[in-house]
Design a protein around this motif. Sequence first.
Motif, PDB file in Angstrom:
ATOM      1  N   UNK A   6       0.821  -1.211   0.000  1.00 35.81           N
ATOM      2  CA  UNK A   6       0.000   0.000   0.000  1.00 35.81           C
ATOM      3  C   UNK A   6       0.856   1.264   0.000  1.00 35.81           C
ATOM      4  N   UNK A   7       0.368   2.265  -0.703  1.00 33.10           N
ATOM      5  CA  UNK A   7       1.024   3.570  -0.668  1.00 33.10           C
ATOM      6  C   UNK A   7       0.527   4.287   0.584  1.00 33.10           C
ATOM      7  N   UNK A   8       1.400   4.440   1.553  1.00 33.41           N
ATOM      8  CA  UNK A   8       1.015   4.996   2.857  1.00 33.41           C
ATOM      9  C   UNK A   8       0.410   6.385   2.715  1.00 33.41           C
ATOM     10  N   UNK A   9       0.982   7.202   1.844  1.00 27.30           N
ATOM     11  CA  UNK A   9       0.496   8.568   1.697  1.00 27.30           C
ATOM     12  C   UNK A   9      -0.938   8.576   1.162  1.00 27.30           C
ATOM     13  N   UNK A  10      -1.230   7.712   0.192  1.00 27.55           N
ATOM     14  CA  UNK A  10      -2.596   7.646  -0.328  1.00 27.55           C
ATOM     15  C   UNK A  10      -3.571   7.204   0.763  1.00 27.55           C
ATOM     16  N   UNK A  11      -3.173   6.193   1.527  1.00 23.15           N
ATOM     17  CA  UNK A  11      -4.061   5.708   2.586  1.00 23.15           C
ATOM     18  C   UNK A  11      -4.196   6.734   3.702  1.00 23.15           C
ATOM     19  N   UNK A  62       0.816  15.325  -6.115  1.00 25.84           N
ATOM     20  CA  UNK A  62      -0.587  14.931  -6.189  1.00 25.84           C
ATOM     21  C   UNK A  62      -1.132  14.587  -4.805  1.00 25.84           C
ATOM     22  N   UNK A  63      -0.343  13.806  -4.037  1.00 23.84           N
ATOM     23  CA  UNK A  63      -0.762  13.445  -2.680  1.00 23.84           C
ATOM     24  C   UNK A  63      -0.958  14.706  -1.834  1.00 23.84           C
ATOM     25  N   UNK A  64      -0.027  15.612  -1.940  1.00 25.64           N
ATOM     26  CA  UNK A  64      -0.122  16.866  -1.188  1.00 25.64           C
ATOM     27  C   UNK A  64      -1.350  17.671  -1.564  1.00 25.64           C
ATOM     28  N   UNK A  65      -1.646  17.722  -2.854  1.00 23.61           N
ATOM     29  CA  UNK A  65      -2.830  18.454  -3.309  1.00 23.61           C
ATOM     30  C   UNK A  65      -4.109  17.800  -2.786  1.00 23.61           C
ATOM     31  N   UNK A  66      -4.152  16.466  -2.786  1.00 26.52           N
ATOM     32  CA  UNK A  66      -5.329  15.762  -2.253  1.00 26.52           C
ATOM     33  C   UNK A  66      -5.506  16.046  -0.766  1.00 26.52           C
ATOM     34  N   UNK A  93     -12.620  14.665  -3.880  1.00 26.21           N
ATOM     35  CA  UNK A  93     -11.171  14.502  -3.712  1.00 26.21           C
ATOM     36  C   UNK A  93     -10.817  13.017  -3.624  1.00 26.21           C
ATOM     37  N   UNK A  94     -11.625  12.249  -2.919  1.00 25.38           N
ATOM     38  CA  UNK A  94     -11.394  10.807  -2.798  1.00 25.38           C
ATOM     39  C   UNK A  94     -11.408  10.147  -4.176  1.00 25.38           C
ATOM     40  N   UNK A  95     -12.338  10.574  -5.025  1.00 26.97           N
ATOM     41  CA  UNK A  95     -12.400  10.024  -6.375  1.00 26.97           C
ATOM     42  C   UNK A  95     -11.100  10.290  -7.126  1.00 26.97           C
ATOM     43  N   UNK A  96     -10.622  11.516  -7.050  1.00 26.33           N
ATOM     44  CA  UNK A  96      -9.365  11.857  -7.726  1.00 26.33           C
ATOM     45  C   UNK A  96      -8.217  11.051  -7.124  1.00 26.33           C
ATOM     46  N   UNK A  97      -8.205  10.906  -5.799  1.00 29.52           N
ATOM     47  CA  UNK A  97      -7.145  10.150  -5.121  1.00 29.52           C
ATOM     48  C   UNK A  97      -7.229   8.649  -5.418  1.00 29.52           C
ATOM     49  N   UNK A  98      -8.420   8.180  -5.798  1.00 31.23           N
ATOM     50  CA  UNK A  98      -8.591   6.769  -6.121  1.00 31.23           C
ATOM     51  C   UNK A  98      -7.997   6.425  -7.483  1.00 31.23           C
ATOM     52  N   UNK A  99      -7.883   7.385  -8.365  1.00 31.24           N
ATOM     53  CA  UNK A  99      -7.404   7.123  -9.725  1.00 31.24           C
ATOM     54  C   UNK A  99      -5.996   6.513  -9.763  1.00 31.24           C
ATOM     55  N   UNK A 100      -5.030   6.987  -8.956  1.00 29.58           N
ATOM     56  CA  UNK A 100      -3.725   6.320  -8.970  1.00 29.58           C
ATOM     57  C   UNK A 100      -3.800   4.866  -8.494  1.00 29.58           C
TER      58      UNK A 100
END
Length: 167
Positions: A6-11, A62-66, A93-100
């Motif tokens: 898992x990408x910790x920053x995304x989670x 991208x993570x920072x922007x989310x 925002x979650x939708x955009x963050x889900x794309x990666x």
Amino acid sequence: KKKTKPNIVSWLTWTILTAIATAATFAAHEPRTALLVLASTVCATGVVLAGLRYGIAKFSLFDGLCQAGAFVGLALWLLFNSPTIGIIVPVVIDFVAMLPTLRHAWLKPGEETWQTFLIGTFAPVFTIFSLASFNVNSLLYPLYLLFANGAIVVVVVGRRKQLSLGL
């Protein structure tokens, strides 16, 4: 088995977003939806904690922007005194963050645990059936979670079959 990475920053971003949405759904007097989103917050926090040992910690713009967007949503909720805004902004925002994650699932389906996302498709269904009222505050997050988690399951399972990786 240490296959999932898992990408910790995304989670962490998802933890922040769902925590804000939990507070907003409680403020909107939608306790059943709030409990679903709270459970998502607890699960995301668990992935962050496990990810500290087994995950990937890379922080992108991208993570920072989310994450900044999550706090903008919180500020807008407080500014306009509208829990609905506190629900809508995190979902977008979650939708955009889900794309990666969806992209990662396509490129490296063996590194995503589809069962986690499958559970994330059932919980919203039960929540939707339990609702006493149907409005933006009660339905938006469950419907979004159903769609987002379902899309990831379809991509991971489909790509694993396509690449003959097994389930």
